[in-house]
Design a protein around this motif. Structure first.
Motif, PDB file in Angstrom:
ATOM      1  N   ARG A  41      46.268  69.848  63.772  1.00 33.84           N
ATOM      2  CA  ARG A  41      47.561  69.449  64.266  1.00 33.84           C
ATOM      3  C   ARG A  41      48.080  70.235  65.326  1.00 33.84           C
ATOM      4  O   ARG A  41      48.134  71.412  65.497  1.00 33.84           O
ATOM      5  N   THR A  42      48.618  69.677  66.466  1.00 30.65           N
ATOM      6  CA  THR A  42      49.119  70.058  67.608  1.00 30.65           C
ATOM      7  C   THR A  42      50.352  70.170  67.959  1.00 30.65           C
ATOM      8  O   THR A  42      50.974  70.550  68.988  1.00 30.65           O
ATOM      9  N   GLU A  43      51.209  69.567  67.084  1.00 30.67           N
ATOM     10  CA  GLU A  43      52.558  69.508  67.353  1.00 30.67           C
ATOM     11  C   GLU A  43      53.458  70.762  67.799  1.00 30.67           C
ATOM     12  O   GLU A  43      54.492  70.764  68.462  1.00 30.67           O
ATOM     13  N   GLU A  95      51.197  63.798  68.852  1.00 31.75           N
ATOM     14  CA  GLU A  95      50.109  64.282  69.209  1.00 31.75           C
ATOM     15  C   GLU A  95      49.094  63.438  70.154  1.00 31.75           C
ATOM     16  O   GLU A  95      48.566  63.766  70.890  1.00 31.75           O
ATOM     17  N   ARG A 145      50.376  63.820  73.719  1.00 33.02           N
ATOM     18  CA  ARG A 145      50.056  65.289  73.822  1.00 33.02           C
ATOM     19  C   ARG A 145      48.470  65.542  74.283  1.00 33.02           C
ATOM     20  O   ARG A 145      47.984  66.145  75.149  1.00 33.02           O
ATOM     21  N   SER A 163      47.216  72.207  73.744  1.00 29.79           N
ATOM     22  CA  SER A 163      47.217  70.718  73.031  1.00 29.79           C
ATOM     23  C   SER A 163      46.475  69.509  73.917  1.00 29.79           C
ATOM     24  O   SER A 163      46.079  68.618  73.170  1.00 29.79           O
ATOM     25  N   ARG A 167      54.917  61.960  64.171  1.00 32.19           N
ATOM     26  CA  ARG A 167      54.176  63.181  64.496  1.00 32.19           C
ATOM     27  C   ARG A 167      52.662  62.932  64.989  1.00 32.19           C
ATOM     28  O   ARG A 167      52.473  63.250  65.968  1.00 32.19           O
ATOM     29  N   GLU A 168      52.112  61.713  64.437  1.00 36.55           N
ATOM     30  CA  GLU A 168      51.094  60.999  65.131  1.00 36.55           C
ATOM     31  C   GLU A 168      51.198  60.681  66.329  1.00 36.55           C
ATOM     32  O   GLU A 168      50.360  60.772  67.395  1.00 36.55           O
TER      33      GLU A 168
END
Length: 343
Positions: free
Chosen positions: A9-11, A205, A208, A18, A201-202
């Motif tokens: 996960r990159t948030e 991501e 990014r 990212s 969130r997805e």
């Protein structure tokens, strides 16, 4: 259930961490924003260039089957999400059949009249699974789509606008996507209710990680602009170092933007997102010929180069996906981005 087990996960990562280290196989990672028929045309084009495609879709529809399901069930309106899934179906027997199934609308004298099969399937998955993205991922698996479909926000939204019913006259508040899409007045300012909705969130991501971001075509205030009114999503789009493209509409729009020139479109977008920059603004060549100031406006407002190509299909006021694909291919190759060799 995580549709991508093992994904980091990159948030919370810095932007430079990212971003992918190199282009994955199957073409560049492309995210296209919009809704309805405009996004459908863009997705049908991009799927010819990459297998790494994500559609980010507006969730403010309040009319027709989507509006009825939204009111009755309380979840996101499924219609524009269904359209994006249909666009990503392949052209084999499985894809064609399921595309026709989910796009089918019942005709009856009862409560099923005009409901879309796909809207009902998506709504059923949401109730069973309790998560919008998980439900859409299961629909994508059923349809064997070439890409992923994500909502721009995790909550259903209402679009509200200040509209002048006559030039220079006072403004009135128009509330609701279906009402705004049909307004004969001139839109001065558009906003969302709630004003700062959460983004998925997805979705953040995907933005990014993208190498290419495309906004449009589509209904300007109800399908294109809303993505820039979700604070976290707008921030991610502005901060991204991906190649950014704005695909303008064809002339001849009804209601909503009927009296706007394409330069007006750019000015209104800049007024709502003054920090946003694009690498390219793509426009139909006939429309560009009618507005010689368009190239200067694209460079002045967004630092963008204007790309002008024949893009209209035989059906008036509709983009031809093959023509769009050819132009997107040239844009990306010019930027040094390798497209899928299958093209």
């Amino acid at each position: 259930m995580d549709p991508h087990p093992g994904l980091i996960r990159t948030e919370e990562l810095p932007l430079y961490l990212s971003r992918p280290a190199k282009q994955p196989s199957g073409g560049p990672m492309i995210v296209s924003f919009g809704g309805g028929h405009g996004l459908y045309a863009a997705l049908r084009a991009f799927r010819l260039l990459t297998e790494n495609l994500t559609a980010v879709v507006t969730v403010a529809d309040d009319g027709g089957s989507s509006g009825r399901l939204r009111e009755e069930l309380g979840g996101l309106p499924p219609g524009d999400l269904r359209m994006a899934l249909a666009a990503l179906c392949d052209d084999g027997e499985w894809g064609r059949t399921w595309r026709d199934v989910i796009q089918h609308r019942f005709q009856s004298r009862g409560p099923l009249d005009e409901h879309s099969v796909g809207n009902l399937l998506i709504s059923a998955l949401w109730q069973l699974l309790g998560d919008h993205v998980e439900g859409l991922d299961w629909m994508a698996r059923l349809l064997r789509t070439h890409g992923r479909v994500l909502p721009m926000s995790s909550v259903p939204l209402v679009i509200e606008a200040d509209v002048a019913l006559r030039p220079g006259g006072p403004t009135s508040v128009i509330r609701g996507q279906s009402q705004l899409a049909a307004t004969p007045g001139r839109v001065d300012h558009v906003r969302l209710d709630p004003q700062a909705p959460p983004a998925r969130r997805e979705t953040i991501e995907a933005v990014r990680a993208a190498q290419v971001l495309n906004l449009g075509p589509g209904s300007w205030y109800t399908s294109v602009m809303p993505h820039l009114l979700v604070p976290e999503l707008a921030e991610a789009i502005v901060a991204s170092t991906a190649y950014k493209c704005l695909t303008l509409n064809l002339p001849g729009a009804q209601a909503e933007t009927a009296d706007l020139t394409l330069v007006d479109h750019l000015e209104s977008l800049h007024a709502h997102a003054p920090e946003l920059r694009f690498d390219a603004v793509l426009v139909d060549s006939a429309a560009a010929a009618d507005e010689p100031a368009l190239a200067r406006a694209a460079e002045r407002r967004f630092g963008a180069r204007l790309w002008s190509r024949p893009l209209e299909s035989r059906r008036p006021r509709a983009h031809d996906s093959l023509k769009l694909a050819a132009c997107y291919r040239d844009l990306l190759i010019d930027a040094g981005i390798t497209v899928d060799e299958q093209w």
